[in-house]
Design an enzyme around this catalytic site. Structure first.
Site, PDB file in Angstrom:
ATOM      1  N   GLU A   8       0.937  -0.987   0.035  1.00  0.00           N
ATOM      2  CA  GLU A   8       0.058   0.041  -0.081  1.00  0.00           C
ATOM      3  C   GLU A   8       1.041   1.247   0.050  1.00  0.00           C
ATOM      4  O   GLU A   8       1.160   1.846   0.875  1.00  0.00           O
ATOM      5  CB  GLU A   8      -0.994   0.009   1.188  1.00  0.00           C
ATOM      6  CG  GLU A   8      -1.937   1.152   1.061  1.00  0.00           C
ATOM      7  CD  GLU A   8      -2.981   1.507   2.234  1.00  0.00           C
ATOM      8  OE1 GLU A   8      -3.357   0.479   2.955  1.00  0.00           O
ATOM      9  OE2 GLU A   8      -3.351   2.534   2.487  1.00  0.00           O
ATOM     10  N   HIS A  10       2.112   4.546  -2.039  1.00  0.00           N
ATOM     11  CA  HIS A  10       1.593   5.625  -2.818  1.00  0.00           C
ATOM     12  C   HIS A  10       2.563   6.492  -3.686  1.00  0.00           C
ATOM     13  O   HIS A  10       3.408   6.841  -2.948  1.00  0.00           O
ATOM     14  CB  HIS A  10       0.491   6.347  -2.241  1.00  0.00           C
ATOM     15  CG  HIS A  10      -0.325   5.754  -1.184  1.00  0.00           C
ATOM     16  ND1 HIS A  10      -1.353   4.724  -2.068  1.00  0.00           N
ATOM     17  CD2 HIS A  10      -1.011   5.489  -0.032  1.00  0.00           C
ATOM     18  CE1 HIS A  10      -2.028   3.987  -1.254  1.00  0.00           C
ATOM     19  NE2 HIS A  10      -1.688   4.562   0.062  1.00  0.00           N
ATOM     20  N   HIS A 164      -9.065   0.856  -0.981  1.00  0.00           N
ATOM     21  CA  HIS A 164      -8.473   1.671  -0.188  1.00  0.00           C
ATOM     22  C   HIS A 164      -9.115   2.936   0.260  1.00  0.00           C
ATOM     23  O   HIS A 164     -10.221   3.191  -0.307  1.00  0.00           O
ATOM     24  CB  HIS A 164      -7.073   2.344  -1.269  1.00  0.00           C
ATOM     25  CG  HIS A 164      -6.183   3.364  -0.472  1.00  0.00           C
ATOM     26  ND1 HIS A 164      -6.508   4.570  -0.250  1.00  0.00           N
ATOM     27  CD2 HIS A 164      -5.359   3.134   0.207  1.00  0.00           C
ATOM     28  CE1 HIS A 164      -5.679   5.287   0.338  1.00  0.00           C
ATOM     29  NE2 HIS A 164      -4.917   4.341   0.722  1.00  0.00           N
ATOM     30  N   ASP A 285       2.369   2.133   4.053  1.00  0.00           N
ATOM     31  CA  ASP A 285       1.452   3.335   3.465  1.00  0.00           C
ATOM     32  C   ASP A 285       2.320   4.488   3.259  1.00  0.00           C
ATOM     33  O   ASP A 285       1.875   5.586   3.571  1.00  0.00           O
ATOM     34  CB  ASP A 285       0.335   3.624   4.698  1.00  0.00           C
ATOM     35  CG  ASP A 285      -1.133   4.109   3.974  1.00  0.00           C
ATOM     36  OD1 ASP A 285      -1.082   4.558   2.991  1.00  0.00           O
ATOM     37  OD2 ASP A 285      -1.877   4.306   4.958  1.00  0.00           O
TER      38      ASP A 285
END
Ligand code: GRE
Ligand code: ZN
Length: 323
Positions: A8, A10, A164, A285
């Site tokens: 996850e 980004h 998400h 994240d």
């Protein structure tokens, strides 16, 4: 632990970077902005420093999901996917990708997913919750009937998808009025995302496509912690719920969760007891969270070394068919 896989993680492009600004205090925004747009400096340094060998990258939130104009959403999704494909091609050993999809147009979304998987080598797709469609206040959740063919096409490709978070629209959620500190990743992300996930799980989607796999971040957005109660209540009366099985059955056969942004051993142990060690995967994240915080916790938390290898790397290798 070395050689972890994180999924996850980004990035942003010029057209979507602005969406993340509200989530940063002004004094940290410049730094966060730089990290979202960067692929080859801090991103790689942090992966190297904290033992992540491979990151599956996805666009920031809500990005494409927040673009009500379908034509524009299609254009931005394609741009983001092309940028990501180029970065993966430069570092195929370090980066993989999840497609961003213009769910405002389910037919185009299905075709874009097919392009991303078959031509760009992506590992599936990541959607940032509901999509605004046509105008800012009209929203679509993906258990709606207009997504039936999209899901058939997605299932046929055999890749997982990541559900998400995004924030609910303020106009629809007055409960956050005067308590805005509870929006975003504090609490609203988990509420919004868990309800969307439960909608999909109880809609019959996974009866129609039993091999389809959904990934949830943040240890499942609260669902594993509350799944016994959900099914306990529904056992007394299903209230018209259309799926064939109990929701917990789908949790254990169609859902995977990650450790993203939730670096806590009691939460991990509870999730292990509810879902087993095959359905939990390491994630950070980044850049909203630090590799350092994730790895300092995960590399030494009190689980067996066998489970650490599975959660840190091998479950993701199996799910995505990685070498
Ligand atoms: C995320 O996408 O994971 C995210 C945001 C904003 C704040 C925190 C966060 O988009 O984890
Ligand atoms: Zn995230």
């Amino acid at each position: 632990m070395k050689d972890k896989i994180a999924l996850e993680e980004h990035f942003a492009i010029d057209l979507t970077i602005g969406d993340s600004e509200v989530y940063a205090r002004p004094e940290v925004w410049t730094g966060l902005r730089g990290k979202l747009l960067d692929f080859e400096q801090q991103r790689i340094e942090q992966m190297d420093a904290w033992g992540t060998a491979y990151s599956i990258l996805s666009l920031n939130s809500p990005a494409v999901q927040g673009i009500a104009d379908a034509a524009r959403a299609i254009e931005v999704a394609r741009r983001a996917n092309d940028v990501l494909a180029e970065q993966i091609a430069r570092r195929p050993q370090r980066f993989g990708g999840f497609a961003a999809l213009p769910m405002q147009d389910p037919e185009v979304a299905a075709r874009e997913l097919e392009r991303c998987v078959t031509q760009l080598g992506f590992h599936g797709f990541l959607v940032n919750g509901f999509s605004q469609v046509g105008d800012e206040r009209t929203v679509a959740y993906y258990d709606a009937p207009q997504y039936a063919d999209f899901w058939a096409a997605a299932a046929a490709l055999g890749k997982p998808f990541y559900m998400h978070p995004r924030d609910p629209l303020p106009a629809r959620e007055p409960i956050y009025d005067g308590a805005h500190w509870l929006t975003g990743p504090t609490w609203a992300f988990a509420v919004e995302t868990s309800i969307h996930a439960l909608r999909l799980m109880s809609s019959g989607l996974f009866d129609r496509h039993p091999a389809l796999q959904m990934i949830l971040g943040h240890f499942g957005e609260g669902i594993p912690f509350n799944i016994w109660r959900v099914d306990h209540i529904l056992r007394k009366g299903r209230r018209g719920m259309p799926c064939d099985r109990e929701i917990g059955d789908y949790l254990r056969s169609n859902v995977h969760v990650t450790t993203s942004g939730n670096f806590r051993t009691p939460t991990l142990l509870s999730t292990l007891l509810e879902m087993g060690s095959d359905r939990i995967m390491y994630s950070v994240d980044y850049p909203f969270e630090k590799h350092e915080d994730a790895a300092r916790w995960f590399d030494h938390c009190e689980i067996s070394e066998n489970d650490r290898r599975k959660i840190g790397r091998d479950n993701a290798r199996t799910l995505f068919g990685l070498p």
